[in-house]
Motif scaffolding. Structure first.
Motif, PDB file in Angstrom:
ATOM      1  N   GLY A 148    -133.968  27.173  10.627  1.00 56.09           N
ATOM      2  CA  GLY A 148    -134.030  27.121  12.094  1.00 56.09           C
ATOM      3  C   GLY A 148    -133.589  28.430  12.709  1.00 56.09           C
ATOM      4  O   GLY A 148    -132.447  28.580  13.103  1.00 56.09           O
ATOM      5  N   GLN A 149    -134.498  29.367  12.800  1.00 54.74           N
ATOM      6  CA  GLN A 149    -134.186  30.641  13.452  1.00 54.74           C
ATOM      7  C   GLN A 149    -135.154  30.829  14.623  1.00 54.74           C
ATOM      8  O   GLN A 149    -136.349  30.584  14.484  1.00 54.74           O
ATOM      9  CB  GLN A 149    -134.317  31.789  12.453  1.00 54.74           C
ATOM     10  CG  GLN A 149    -133.256  31.706  11.354  1.00 54.74           C
ATOM     11  CD  GLN A 149    -133.209  32.932  10.476  1.00 54.74           C
ATOM     12  OE1 GLN A 149    -134.244  33.401  10.032  1.00 54.74           O
ATOM     13  NE2 GLN A 149    -132.013  33.430  10.212  1.00 54.74           N
ATOM     14  N   PRO A 150    -134.623  31.250  15.764  1.00 54.25           N
ATOM     15  CA  PRO A 150    -135.453  31.351  16.967  1.00 54.25           C
ATOM     16  C   PRO A 150    -136.612  32.337  16.799  1.00 54.25           C
ATOM     17  O   PRO A 150    -136.514  33.294  16.037  1.00 54.25           O
ATOM     18  CB  PRO A 150    -134.487  31.856  18.031  1.00 54.25           C
ATOM     19  CG  PRO A 150    -133.138  31.579  17.512  1.00 54.25           C
ATOM     20  CD  PRO A 150    -133.234  31.627  16.027  1.00 54.25           C
ATOM     21  N   ARG A 151    -137.677  32.076  17.530  1.00 55.58           N
ATOM     22  CA  ARG A 151    -138.818  32.986  17.548  1.00 55.58           C
ATOM     23  C   ARG A 151    -138.656  33.981  18.700  1.00 55.58           C
ATOM     24  O   ARG A 151    -137.962  33.703  19.678  1.00 55.58           O
ATOM     25  CB  ARG A 151    -140.116  32.208  17.765  1.00 55.58           C
ATOM     26  CG  ARG A 151    -140.438  31.229  16.668  1.00 55.58           C
ATOM     27  CD  ARG A 151    -141.637  30.385  17.077  1.00 55.58           C
ATOM     28  NE  ARG A 151    -141.986  29.414  16.026  1.00 55.58           N
ATOM     29  CZ  ARG A 151    -142.873  28.440  16.191  1.00 55.58           C
ATOM     30  NH1 ARG A 151    -143.498  28.290  17.339  1.00 55.58           N
ATOM     31  NH2 ARG A 151    -143.127  27.611  15.197  1.00 55.58           N
ATOM     32  N   CYS A 153    -130.199  37.737  14.563  1.00 57.53           N
ATOM     33  CA  CYS A 153    -129.949  38.927  15.385  1.00 57.53           C
ATOM     34  C   CYS A 153    -128.587  39.525  15.024  1.00 57.53           C
ATOM     35  O   CYS A 153    -127.562  38.843  15.048  1.00 57.53           O
ATOM     36  CB  CYS A 153    -129.953  38.575  16.869  1.00 57.53           C
ATOM     37  SG  CYS A 153    -131.435  37.700  17.393  1.00 57.53           S
ATOM     38  N   THR A 154    -128.583  40.811  14.758  1.00 59.13           N
ATOM     39  CA  THR A 154    -127.357  41.483  14.311  1.00 59.13           C
ATOM     40  C   THR A 154    -126.195  41.361  15.311  1.00 59.13           C
ATOM     41  O   THR A 154    -125.070  41.075  14.904  1.00 59.13           O
ATOM     42  CB  THR A 154    -127.652  42.959  14.001  1.00 59.13           C
ATOM     43  OG1 THR A 154    -128.800  42.996  13.156  1.00 59.13           O
ATOM     44  CG2 THR A 154    -126.488  43.618  13.302  1.00 59.13           C
ATOM     45  N   PRO A 155    -126.403  41.557  16.618  1.00 56.19           N
ATOM     46  CA  PRO A 155    -125.253  41.496  17.533  1.00 56.19           C
ATOM     47  C   PRO A 155    -124.527  40.144  17.469  1.00 56.19           C
ATOM     48  O   PRO A 155    -123.298  40.099  17.508  1.00 56.19           O
ATOM     49  CB  PRO A 155    -125.883  41.711  18.914  1.00 56.19           C
ATOM     50  CG  PRO A 155    -127.163  42.426  18.638  1.00 56.19           C
ATOM     51  CD  PRO A 155    -127.654  41.908  17.323  1.00 56.19           C
ATOM     52  N   LYS A 168    -128.485  41.087  24.100  1.00 55.12           N
ATOM     53  CA  LYS A 168    -129.121  41.761  22.973  1.00 55.12           C
ATOM     54  C   LYS A 168    -129.664  40.810  21.923  1.00 55.12           C
ATOM     55  O   LYS A 168    -130.016  41.241  20.828  1.00 55.12           O
ATOM     56  CB  LYS A 168    -128.106  42.700  22.304  1.00 55.12           C
ATOM     57  CG  LYS A 168    -127.609  43.834  23.201  1.00 55.12           C
ATOM     58  CD  LYS A 168    -126.765  44.811  22.416  1.00 55.12           C
ATOM     59  CE  LYS A 168    -126.193  45.904  23.309  1.00 55.12           C
ATOM     60  NZ  LYS A 168    -125.147  45.400  24.219  1.00 55.12           N
ATOM     61  N   CYS A 169    -129.739  39.511  22.231  1.00 56.60           N
ATOM     62  CA  CYS A 169    -130.142  38.558  21.199  1.00 56.60           C
ATOM     63  C   CYS A 169    -131.420  37.820  21.606  1.00 56.60           C
ATOM     64  O   CYS A 169    -131.729  37.706  22.783  1.00 56.60           O
ATOM     65  CB  CYS A 169    -129.029  37.549  20.942  1.00 56.60           C
ATOM     66  SG  CYS A 169    -127.493  38.346  20.426  1.00 56.60           S
ATOM     67  N   LEU A 170    -132.143  37.321  20.602  1.00 55.86           N
ATOM     68  CA  LEU A 170    -133.403  36.630  20.863  1.00 55.86           C
ATOM     69  C   LEU A 170    -133.212  35.325  21.615  1.00 55.86           C
ATOM     70  O   LEU A 170    -134.044  34.941  22.424  1.00 55.86           O
ATOM     71  CB  LEU A 170    -134.102  36.308  19.536  1.00 55.86           C
ATOM     72  CG  LEU A 170    -134.821  37.456  18.841  1.00 55.86           C
ATOM     73  CD1 LEU A 170    -135.487  36.940  17.569  1.00 55.86           C
ATOM     74  CD2 LEU A 170    -135.885  38.055  19.765  1.00 55.86           C
TER      75      LEU A 170
END
Lengths: 415, 168
Positions: free
Chosen positions: A184-187, A345-347, A385-387
């Motif tokens: 479950g990772q956002p698009r 997302c890295t941040p 900074k995130c999706l």
């Protein structure tokens, strides 16, 4: 006032199909399918002012209107992932008033031309999914789901799907990934689900509470619904009240009810009659409201809560009294988001890792004033900074606690 | 025995929920099926599911790593998963977890010596008004236990220990 969503509190056996029918059940779905164009159904929902109850508050009818009409099939997905700390309303609806929710799913499906709908439940709701499966089977048997409904050409199937313990799957694109059998990772958005959703097809994702409103809106009309609540926030809302109150629980109230009414009239006041120190109106994702008389008298609707520098979100109201120190509280929220960050997302992934180290030091009594500043700085660098919203949510309590309760952190780093 | 031999009807029912060209959607329910018996997904089941859905075993393993309700390692026959998130902690969940573990003679995350029970802290269970709350995850699925005390929980563990049947 009679309940609109938690109707089992007035009609205890409403999870029985015959009882539900006797109380007007499935009339709205029948009316929609036999007497209304799908577009008219959407229009009524749009006119009612209904906004998404999952937290974002997006106008529901608008979402339905956005469905790409050049790309088929269409899907409806009910978001029953309910995972925000402080939120426990959807479970009560599904366990006690399941048919009204399922009828809402069915009407939404008709409105957007979907012939298959999925209910995505968090894995912990295993027994709830089994219960809904039973109720879906009853509806199929009674002719409310299946082929050629009410003698028309419209067909619909509803399926349940269990998640497996991941907060991020409440985010609609992560939910769709999960439903496709992936992590479950956002698009990246756009495209949004009404253009590119489940299996790349146009998809409406609506929260359980949102959908449970729909049958009565279709039955009684947009004006009836709009007559409740405020201009900005039409209708009723289930407020999940938790934390240091005497009577925690779900309270279905019109938008515009004040915090004071919720906490004192319905929640019975604070444990040991202590003063309220703070409120988190949107669960762990909240900016923390510093409570004074003005805050307590603020109406709970989307616009008014914003004037307090916070959001109403899914209206999961966590009440904090003066026994609680903010460094302890942040230790809790940061642990949560560090665990639930999906890692894409890295941040968010790295930021929460470092925030956790810092808060453990501060809360553990070995931190310095510089650590508090650094914590705030890390939080601010995650923002924007995130999706998806999780990264943002993870910083709300951090920044607001440090800015609004500096004395708590001074004490923590000096003790 | 393979999953296909053990659960032919369940597998058929699961696959029927999704469009045939998107059968990967069946991955999550199949993983639940795979860990039904032993409480975790072993390599054999992982490979079988990968083959069934025409994906790689790595893709299956990634799911087990990502989602907290799937387990790649054996633990106690019953997992007691206590919510210690903010709303529950405001109502005594941390103390409940510590007291329960002390009573069982284990650390949080640990398993009792007889292999019966694993106690783990977990994230929000959506029952914040009924803290302390935990869920049990075992062969029969997942169940909620709300407004719990250490005493009530110990009775539950004792009942399991004596019956042995329900946690087979």
């Amino acid at each position: 006032m009679a309940h609109i969503l938690l109707r089992h509190r007035d009609i205890p056996d409403i999870s029985n199909l015959e009882v539900y029918k006797k109380n007007g059940g499935f009339e709205a779905f029948k009316k929609a399918v036999t007497k209304m164009d799908p577009g008219d159904v959407t229009q009524v929902v749009k006119d009612s002012g209904l906004r998404g109850r999952g937290g974002a508050g997006f106008p529901t009818g608008m979402k339905w209107l956005f469905m790409d009409r050049d790309n088929w099939p269409h899907y409806v997905v009910a978001n029953a992932d309910e995972s925000e700390p402080g939120t426990f309303k959807d479970r009560e609806i599904m366990e006690n008033n399941p048919f009204q929710f399922l009828e809402g799913v069915a009407i939404a499906s008709y409105a957007v031309g979907a012939h298959a709908a999925y209910i995505y439940l968090r894995g912990e709701f295993w027994p709830v999914a089994a219960w809904l499966d039973e109720k879906i089977a009853e509806m199929e048997k009674a002719g409310y789901l299946g082929e050629k409904l009410f003698g028309t050409n419209y067909s619909l199937r509803i399926y349940t799907h269990l998640g497996a313990g991941a907060y991020i799957c409440g985010e609609e694109t992560a939910l769709l990934e999960s439903l496709e059998g992936k992590r479950g990772q956002p698009r990246l958005r756009p495209p949004f689900p009404p253009a590119y959703g489940l299996y790349g097809k146009p998809t409406v994702v609506n929260n359980v509470e949102t959908l449970t409103n729909v049958p009565l809106i279709i039955a009684n009309g947009a004006d009836w619904y709009k007559s409740m609540g405020t201009a900005d926030s039409a209708g009723v809302k289930i407020f999940s009240l938790s934390g240091r109150v005497k009577k925690p629980g779900n309270y279905e109230l019109p938008f515009g009810t004040t915090f004071r009414q919720l906490i004192y009239e319905y929640g019975g006041g604070i444990i040991d009659d202590r003063p309220v120190k703070a409120i988190m109106a949107a669960g762990a994702s909240s900016s923390i409201i510093k409570v004074d008389d003005q805050a307590l008298d603020t109406p709970m609707d989307y616009a008014s809560v914003r004037t307090l520098g916070a959001d109403l979100g899914s209206a999961s109201v966590i009440v904090i009294d003066d026994t609680v120190s903010m460094d302890w509280l942040l230790n809790k929220t940061i642990h949560f988001f560090k665990h639930e960050s999906c890692g894409k997302c890295t941040p968010c992934r790295e930021g929460n890792y470092w925030m956790l180290h810092l808060i453990e030091r501060i809360h553990g009594g070995t931190g310095s004033a510089e650590d508090v500043e650094l914590l705030k700085s890390v939080a601010k660098q995650i923002q924007g900074k995130c999706l998806c919203a999780l990264g943002e949510f993870s910083t709300m309590a951090v920044v607001s606690a440090i800015e609004r309760f500096p004395e708590d952190f001074k004490k923590a780093v000096h003790s | 025995m393979s999953l296909a031999e053990k659960y032919p009807e369940e597998i058929k029912r699961i696959l029927a929920k999704y469009p045939p060209e998107h059968k990967r959607s069946a991955l999550m329910p199949l993983l639940y099926l795979a860990q039904r018996e032993k409480g975790y997904v072993d390599n054999h089941a992982m490979n079988e599911i990968a083959e069934m859905l025409e994906i790689t075993p790595t893709e299956v393993a990634a799911m087990i790593g990502f989602y907290t309700l799937y387990h790649g390692e054996p633990a106690g026959k019953l997992r007691i998963q206590v919510c210690v998130d903010l709303p529950c902690a405001l109502r005594g969940a941390d103390k409940f977890l510590a007291d329960l573990c002390a009573n069982l003679g284990i650390e949080p995350g640990g398993t009792t010596a007889d292999g019966l029970v694993t106690v783990e802290p977990v994230m929000c269970l959506a029952a914040c008004d009924k803290a302390p709350v935990f869920q049990t995850q075992g062969p029969d699925g997942i169940a909620y236990h709300e407004n719990m005390t250490v005493e009530k929980t110990m009775q539950l563990v004792e009942a399991l220990r004596e019956s042995g049947k329900e946690v087979k």
